[in-house]
Motif scaffolding. Structure first.
Motif, PDB file in Angstrom:
ATOM      1  N   GLN A   1       0.847  -1.186   0.000  1.00  0.00           N
ATOM      2  CA  GLN A   1       0.000   0.000   0.000  1.00  0.00           C
ATOM      3  C   GLN A   1       0.890   1.246   0.000  1.00  0.00           C
ATOM      4  OE1 GLN A   1      -2.901  -0.226  -0.648  1.00  0.00           O
ATOM      5  NE2 GLN A   1      -4.067   1.546   0.052  1.00  0.00           N
ATOM      6  N   VAL A   2       0.372   2.297  -0.581  1.00  0.00           N
ATOM      7  CA  VAL A   2       1.102   3.557  -0.687  1.00  0.00           C
ATOM      8  C   VAL A   2       0.271   4.660  -0.063  1.00  0.00           C
ATOM      9  CG1 VAL A   2       1.988   5.279  -2.288  1.00  0.00           C
ATOM     10  CG2 VAL A   2       2.290   2.842  -2.791  1.00  0.00           C
ATOM     11  N   GLN A   3       0.923   5.485   0.721  1.00  0.00           N
ATOM     12  CA  GLN A   3       0.273   6.671   1.264  1.00  0.00           C
ATOM     13  C   GLN A   3       0.973   7.903   0.715  1.00  0.00           C
ATOM     14  OE1 GLN A   3       1.389   4.187   3.737  1.00  0.00           O
ATOM     15  NE2 GLN A   3      -0.544   3.210   3.216  1.00  0.00           N
ATOM     16  N   LEU A   4       0.170   8.844   0.250  1.00  0.00           N
ATOM     17  CA  LEU A   4       0.684  10.100  -0.279  1.00  0.00           C
ATOM     18  C   LEU A   4       0.034  11.240   0.489  1.00  0.00           C
ATOM     19  CD1 LEU A   4       0.379   9.311  -4.098  1.00  0.00           C
ATOM     20  CD2 LEU A   4       2.397   9.040  -2.655  1.00  0.00           C
ATOM     21  N   VAL A   5       0.855  12.150   0.977  1.00  0.00           N
ATOM     22  CA  VAL A   5       0.331  13.269   1.757  1.00  0.00           C
ATOM     23  C   VAL A   5       0.889  14.566   1.191  1.00  0.00           C
ATOM     24  CG1 VAL A   5       0.153  14.335   4.021  1.00  0.00           C
ATOM     25  CG2 VAL A   5       0.153  11.838   3.821  1.00  0.00           C
ATOM     26  N   GLU A   6      -0.013  15.392   0.674  1.00  0.00           N
ATOM     27  CA  GLU A   6       0.394  16.687   0.137  1.00  0.00           C
ATOM     28  C   GLU A   6       0.376  17.745   1.234  1.00  0.00           C
ATOM     29  OE1 GLU A   6      -2.348  14.828  -3.094  1.00  0.00           O
ATOM     30  OE2 GLU A   6      -2.298  15.063  -0.927  1.00  0.00           O
ATOM     31  N   SER A   7       1.202  18.749   1.060  1.00  0.00           N
ATOM     32  CA  SER A   7       1.217  19.893   1.968  1.00  0.00           C
ATOM     33  C   SER A   7       1.776  21.087   1.221  1.00  0.00           C
ATOM     34  CB  SER A   7       2.059  19.592   3.215  1.00  0.00           C
ATOM     35  OG  SER A   7       3.409  19.335   2.863  1.00  0.00           O
ATOM     36  N   GLY A  16       2.704  35.523  -6.969  1.00  0.00           N
ATOM     37  CA  GLY A  16       3.480  34.864  -5.926  1.00  0.00           C
ATOM     38  C   GLY A  16       3.851  33.441  -6.277  1.00  0.00           C
ATOM     39  N   SER A  17       4.478  32.780  -5.316  1.00  0.00           N
ATOM     40  CA  SER A  17       4.959  31.409  -5.515  1.00  0.00           C
ATOM     41  C   SER A  17       4.542  30.523  -4.353  1.00  0.00           C
ATOM     42  CB  SER A  17       6.493  31.385  -5.623  1.00  0.00           C
ATOM     43  OG  SER A  17       6.953  32.135  -6.714  1.00  0.00           O
ATOM     44  N   LEU A  18       4.444  29.249  -4.641  1.00  0.00           N
ATOM     45  CA  LEU A  18       4.228  28.227  -3.625  1.00  0.00           C
ATOM     46  C   LEU A  18       5.030  26.998  -3.996  1.00  0.00           C
ATOM     47  CD1 LEU A  18       0.371  28.248  -2.862  1.00  0.00           C
ATOM     48  CD2 LEU A  18       2.210  28.860  -1.279  1.00  0.00           C
ATOM     49  N   ASN A  19       5.444  26.268  -2.982  1.00  0.00           N
ATOM     50  CA  ASN A  19       6.139  25.010  -3.218  1.00  0.00           C
ATOM     51  C   ASN A  19       5.373  23.909  -2.489  1.00  0.00           C
ATOM     52  OD1 ASN A  19       8.135  23.265  -4.161  1.00  0.00           O
ATOM     53  ND2 ASN A  19       9.406  23.534  -2.353  1.00  0.00           N
ATOM     54  N   LEU A  20       4.692  23.081  -3.250  1.00  0.00           N
ATOM     55  CA  LEU A  20       3.926  21.983  -2.676  1.00  0.00           C
ATOM     56  C   LEU A  20       4.818  20.761  -2.494  1.00  0.00           C
ATOM     57  CD1 LEU A  20       0.648  22.185  -4.794  1.00  0.00           C
ATOM     58  CD2 LEU A  20       1.312  23.487  -2.766  1.00  0.00           C
ATOM     59  N   SER A  21       4.506  20.003  -1.454  1.00  0.00           N
ATOM     60  CA  SER A  21       5.245  18.771  -1.177  1.00  0.00           C
ATOM     61  C   SER A  21       4.291  17.587  -1.194  1.00  0.00           C
ATOM     62  CB  SER A  21       5.913  18.841   0.195  1.00  0.00           C
ATOM     63  OG  SER A  21       6.809  19.914   0.294  1.00  0.00           O
ATOM     64  N   CYS A  22       4.822  16.450  -1.550  1.00  0.00           N
ATOM     65  CA  CYS A  22       4.073  15.191  -1.518  1.00  0.00           C
ATOM     66  C   CYS A  22       4.977  14.141  -0.895  1.00  0.00           C
ATOM     67  CB  CYS A  22       3.656  14.778  -2.917  1.00  0.00           C
ATOM     68  SG  CYS A  22       2.905  13.123  -3.010  1.00  0.00           S
ATOM     69  N   ALA A  23       4.663  13.770   0.334  1.00  0.00           N
ATOM     70  CA  ALA A  23       5.455  12.776   1.054  1.00  0.00           C
ATOM     71  C   ALA A  23       4.860  11.396   0.815  1.00  0.00           C
ATOM     72  CB  ALA A  23       5.480  13.093   2.538  1.00  0.00           C
ATOM     73  N   VAL A  79       8.196  14.433  -3.221  1.00  0.00           N
ATOM     74  CA  VAL A  79       8.145  15.075  -4.531  1.00  0.00           C
ATOM     75  C   VAL A  79       7.614  16.491  -4.335  1.00  0.00           C
ATOM     76  CG1 VAL A  79       7.081  14.988  -6.815  1.00  0.00           C
ATOM     77  CG2 VAL A  79       7.793  12.879  -5.701  1.00  0.00           C
ATOM     78  N   TYR A  80       8.110  17.417  -5.121  1.00  0.00           N
ATOM     79  CA  TYR A  80       7.757  18.824  -4.965  1.00  0.00           C
ATOM     80  C   TYR A  80       7.164  19.383  -6.257  1.00  0.00           C
ATOM     81  CZ  TYR A  80      10.958  18.253  -1.050  1.00  0.00           C
ATOM     82  OH  TYR A  80      11.577  17.806   0.088  1.00  0.00           O
ATOM     83  N   CYS A  96      -1.157  14.896  -5.644  1.00  0.00           N
ATOM     84  CA  CYS A  96      -0.094  14.073  -6.194  1.00  0.00           C
ATOM     85  C   CYS A  96      -0.617  12.638  -6.320  1.00  0.00           C
ATOM     86  CB  CYS A  96       1.171  14.119  -5.354  1.00  0.00           C
ATOM     87  SG  CYS A  96       1.067  13.353  -3.731  1.00  0.00           S
ATOM     88  N   ALA A  97       0.003  11.903  -7.214  1.00  0.00           N
ATOM     89  CA  ALA A  97      -0.422  10.539  -7.487  1.00  0.00           C
ATOM     90  C   ALA A  97       0.793   9.700  -7.872  1.00  0.00           C
ATOM     91  CB  ALA A  97      -1.458  10.522  -8.612  1.00  0.00           C
TER      92      ALA A  97
END
Length: 122
Positions: A1-7, A16-23, A79-80, A96-97
């Motif tokens: 199983q895989v868990q993906l959590v964006e923030s 402006g800018s944003l940097n999203l993360s996917c753990a 992943v960003y 993210c996927a």
């Protein structure tokens, strides 16, 4: 199983800018493709781009690649999505996927995060 959590989502002014993360956690994703998608209210989910864990090769939707950059940190299993020059029309939930490879391209995007809201004010 895989868990993906964006923030990393939030409210930002246009330009402006944003940097999203996917753990990512769970099973090994060494050969997987990691993708970013977004869905605006009342619209279909759309593909932004993808990256491979191994090698870090990227592919972007044509209308994304000038402002958005995807990268990964293998040591952090993260992943960003760096987004610059944001516009109000970039307002959406960003996901993210993960997809197992199907030859040299991703197969079905079988694992998804819960999404993170990005709101760009004018």
């Amino acid at each position: 199983q895989v868990q993906l959590v964006e923030s990393g989502g939030g409210l930002v002014q246009a330009g402006g800018s944003l940097n999203l993360s996917c753990a990512a956690s769970g099973r090994t994703l060494t050969n997987y493709f990691m993708g970013w998608f977004r869905q605006a209210p009342g619209k279909e989910r759309e593909f932004i781009g993808r990256i491979t864990w191994s090698g870090g090769s990227t592919y972007y939707a044509d209308f994304m690649k000038d402002r958005f950059t995807i990268s990964r940190d293998n040591a952090k299993n993260t992943v960003y999505l760096q987004m610059n020059s944001l516009k109000p029309e970039d307002t959406a939930v960003y996901y993210c996927a993960a997809a197992a490879p199907l030859g040299a391209v991703p197969g079905s995007w079988g694992y998804w995060g819960q999404g993170t809201q990005v709101t760009v004010s004018s």
